[in-house]
Design an enzyme around this catalytic site. Structure first.
Site, mmCIF file in Angstrom:
data_model
loop_
_atom_site.group_PDB
_atom_site.id
_atom_site.type_symbol
_atom_site.label_atom_id
_atom_site.label_comp_id
_atom_site.label_asym_id
_atom_site.label_seq_id
_atom_site.Cartn_x
_atom_site.Cartn_y
_atom_site.Cartn_z
ATOM 1 N N ASP A 86 0.864 -1.186 0.000
ATOM 2 C CA ASP A 86 0.000 0.000 0.000
ATOM 3 C C ASP A 86 0.902 1.239 0.000
ATOM 4 O O ASP A 86 2.137 1.120 -0.142
ATOM 5 C CB ASP A 86 -1.006 -0.043 1.160
ATOM 6 N N CYS A 137 2.826 -3.431 4.034
ATOM 7 C CA CYS A 137 1.965 -2.299 4.416
ATOM 8 C C CYS A 137 2.592 -1.694 5.669
ATOM 9 O O CYS A 137 3.784 -1.902 5.912
ATOM 10 C CB CYS A 137 0.502 -2.715 4.571
ATOM 11 N N THR A 173 2.108 -2.330 8.913
ATOM 12 C CA THR A 173 2.482 -3.381 9.880
ATOM 13 C C THR A 173 2.708 -4.742 9.224
ATOM 14 O O THR A 173 3.236 -5.653 9.865
ATOM 15 C CB THR A 173 1.355 -3.580 10.903
ATOM 16 N N VAL A 202 0.209 -6.513 8.634
ATOM 17 C CA VAL A 202 -0.946 -7.277 9.126
ATOM 18 C C VAL A 202 -2.108 -7.248 8.127
ATOM 19 O O VAL A 202 -2.578 -8.291 7.671
ATOM 20 C CB VAL A 202 -1.391 -6.776 10.519
ATOM 21 N N HIS A 212 8.637 -25.208 7.323
ATOM 22 C CA HIS A 212 7.583 -26.013 7.962
ATOM 23 C C HIS A 212 6.183 -25.755 7.399
ATOM 24 O O HIS A 212 5.361 -26.658 7.390
ATOM 25 C CB HIS A 212 7.545 -25.740 9.477
ATOM 26 N N HIS A 228 5.414 -32.267 7.756
ATOM 27 C CA HIS A 228 4.800 -30.944 7.591
ATOM 28 C C HIS A 228 3.726 -30.946 6.500
ATOM 29 O O HIS A 228 2.784 -30.159 6.565
ATOM 30 C CB HIS A 228 5.865 -29.897 7.282
HETATM 31 C C1 RB5 Z 1 -2.571 2.319 6.644
HETATM 32 O O1 RB5 Z 1 -2.741 3.446 7.445
HETATM 33 C C2 RB5 Z 1 -2.259 1.105 7.530
HETATM 34 O O2 RB5 Z 1 -3.394 0.769 8.261
HETATM 35 C C3 RB5 Z 1 -1.762 -0.064 6.705
HETATM 36 O O3 RB5 Z 1 -0.598 0.292 6.029
HETATM 37 C C4 RB5 Z 1 -1.435 -1.323 7.467
HETATM 38 O O4 RB5 Z 1 -0.589 -1.076 8.528
HETATM 39 C C5 RB5 Z 1 -2.599 -2.155 7.841
HETATM 40 O O5 RB5 Z 1 -2.485 -3.259 8.407
#
Ligand code: RB5
Length: 148
Positions: free
Chosen positions: A8, A65, A67, A69, A98, A133
């Protein structure tokens, strides 16, 4: 090895540096966006890269991105994707050996460039060990099948 990469807007700068690094290691890398720092939504790029992997156009995917996540969660919604979000190289390596992860994700707000390079290198050089695995991966895909 052909690698599909995506991010992103928050991951954009780190992605550009990781692409340069991958080229120095002689990997073939294709960028599936985003292509600027203009605000956008991470699921778009998680899905794009994930589709390239399940369609077998690319062997591995890398997603970035803030994080790692949100973009890994998005990729994991695509059937057949095993995306891991990592902020250190040990889990990255083991996730291939694994868990046969096909996408590596990390956060540009979490890891610096040098650590990200280490994580990427360990993951790309790791090989799935198979054996016991494989059965566990089958159990994971069984969960996916039961959802349909
Ligand atoms: C964008 O602000 C941020 O939420 C995105 O880059 C990411 O960290 C989401 O998991």
């Amino acid at each position: 090895m052909k690698i599909a990469i995506g991010s992103d807007h928050v991951g954009f700068d780190l992605k550009i540096k990781i692409i340069e690094y991958l080229k120095t290691l002689e990997y073939e890398v294709t960028d599936f966006g985003t292509y600027s720092k203009k605000r956008t939504d991470y699921p778009v790029y998680g899905q794009k890269v994930a589709n390239e992997i399940v369609n077998r156009n690319f062997e591995r995917g890398i997603l970035i991105c803030g994080t790692g996540v949100g973009i890994s969660l998005s990729a994991n919604k695509v059937k057949g994707i095993r995306a891991v979000v990592c902020s250190e190289p040990y889990s990255a390596k083991l996730s291939k050996e694994h868990n046969d992860t096909n996408i590596l994700a990390f956060g540009s707000r979490v890891v610096g460039l040098e650590l990200a390079k280490m994580i990427v290198k360990e993951w790309l050089e790791a090989k799935f060990e198979g054996g016991r695995h494989s059965n566990r991966l089958k159990l994971i895909s069984d969960i996916e099948e039961k959802q349909n």
